[in-house]
Design an enzyme around this catalytic site. Sequence first.
Site, short mmCIF file in Angstrom:
data_model
loop_
_atom_site.label_atom_id
_atom_site.label_comp_id
_atom_site.label_asym_id
_atom_site.label_seq_id
_atom_site.Cartn_x
_atom_site.Cartn_y
_atom_site.Cartn_z
N CYS A 113 -83.36 15.61 10.34
CA CYS A 113 -82.98 14.58 9.35
C CYS A 113 -81.69 13.86 9.73
O CYS A 113 -81.35 12.85 9.11
CB CYS A 113 -82.81 15.22 7.97
SG CYS A 113 -84.29 16.04 7.39
N HIS A 254 -78.02 11.21 3.50
CA HIS A 254 -79.43 11.56 3.70
C HIS A 254 -80.01 11.99 2.35
O HIS A 254 -79.38 12.73 1.60
CB HIS A 254 -79.53 12.69 4.72
CG HIS A 254 -80.89 13.31 4.77
ND1 HIS A 254 -82.03 12.55 4.93
CD2 HIS A 254 -81.30 14.60 4.66
CE1 HIS A 254 -83.08 13.35 4.92
NE2 HIS A 254 -82.66 14.60 4.76
N ASN A 284 -87.88 12.92 0.62
CA ASN A 284 -87.10 13.10 1.84
C ASN A 284 -87.89 12.49 3.01
O ASN A 284 -88.93 13.03 3.40
CB ASN A 284 -86.85 14.59 2.05
CG ASN A 284 -86.04 14.90 3.29
OD1 ASN A 284 -85.84 14.04 4.15
ND2 ASN A 284 -85.60 16.14 3.41
#
Length: 327
Positions: A113, A254, A284
Amino acid sequence: MPMSRVIGTGSFAPTRVLTNHDLEKMLDTTDEWIRVRTGIAERRICGPEEDSATLAEGAAVQALAMAGVDPVDVDILMVATVTPAVPLPATACLLQDTLKARRAAAFDIGAGCSGFIYGLAVADGLIRNGSARTVLLVGAETLSRIVNWKDRNTCVLFGDGAGAVVLQAQEGGPGIRSTHLYSDGGEWTLLVAPGGGSRFPPSERILREGLHLIQMRSGNEVFRLAVRAMEDACMTALKANKLEASDIDLLIPHQANARIINALADRLAFPEAKVVLNIEKYGNTSAASIPLALDEAARAGRVQPGMTLLLVAFGAGLTWGSAVVTW
Ligand code: ACO
């Protein structure tokens, strides 16, 4: 030494929406559980004709248009992804082909990520040392293809999407002020899709046991580590730039869990109005989440010339990092 400046942003998400209520029909879960624990209401899921390269193209075309850059003038083309369109070659090469960015050197970045922050650091380094003048950096993910749709611990968290930026060298002025990158490979088993590579090559057993799909060992532990690591990366970035949290106009973290973001904002004393949060709509999206959020903020007029942005990520690896950017 030239600075690297973001001169264009873009994003792209599949049109198909999968809501929490849809998931209620597939799994033992509820809309309320997912909203309260994660802040997610829905996520986008790519269609049969879509993959990480096609999503990347959608975002890249927008970013290049905003920047007024012809694809043939791109020197470096990077795609940050954990869900490449094909195992070989790099998704960046597929994107180079569709964009006809003939002069570019194209490669992928694999840093979970945190891939977009890692890509930003690489792009900035290549621009500062004179190796590149124009860089196209895309974060593109199709997590829906590697989540286990029977595992309620993970499948509710992820979604598909892409975001892109165009960076260009310029003397002085606004641009990327710092990047800080970190990893802890000692914790690589926390979040993993173990099968399908050279350690556990594709086989009937891998498919039967779902070893090619995402597994998360301890959501709680990942949560705790994410908050602490992102706080550290933000504090280091502020210190390196002699800034206080109050000097930052926008925090773009994030998007893994709204509670992780709220805990981070609390620790840094960031008011809600200065935090970009779009996880409700996308879940996500791994390496795509920061550029997607950045593009939405930019197009909504939340990012104005002269503003200072703090970007921060955490993900599988473990990897984490931060960047300070003056717009
Ligand atoms: N629906 C209903 N119940 C569920 C679901 C679901 N979708 N998923 C888990 N549960 C259950 C669990 O089985 C557990 O039940 P039990 O107590 O009977 O065993 C219960 O809910 C509580 O589970 P917890 O793990 O304590 O819940 P928590 O509040 O920690 O939330 C979550 C779980 C959302 C995964 C959270 O820990 C989290 O977001 N962690 C970060 C993980 C992450 O973001 N990973 C992504 C990649 S890394 C990154 O991008 C940062």
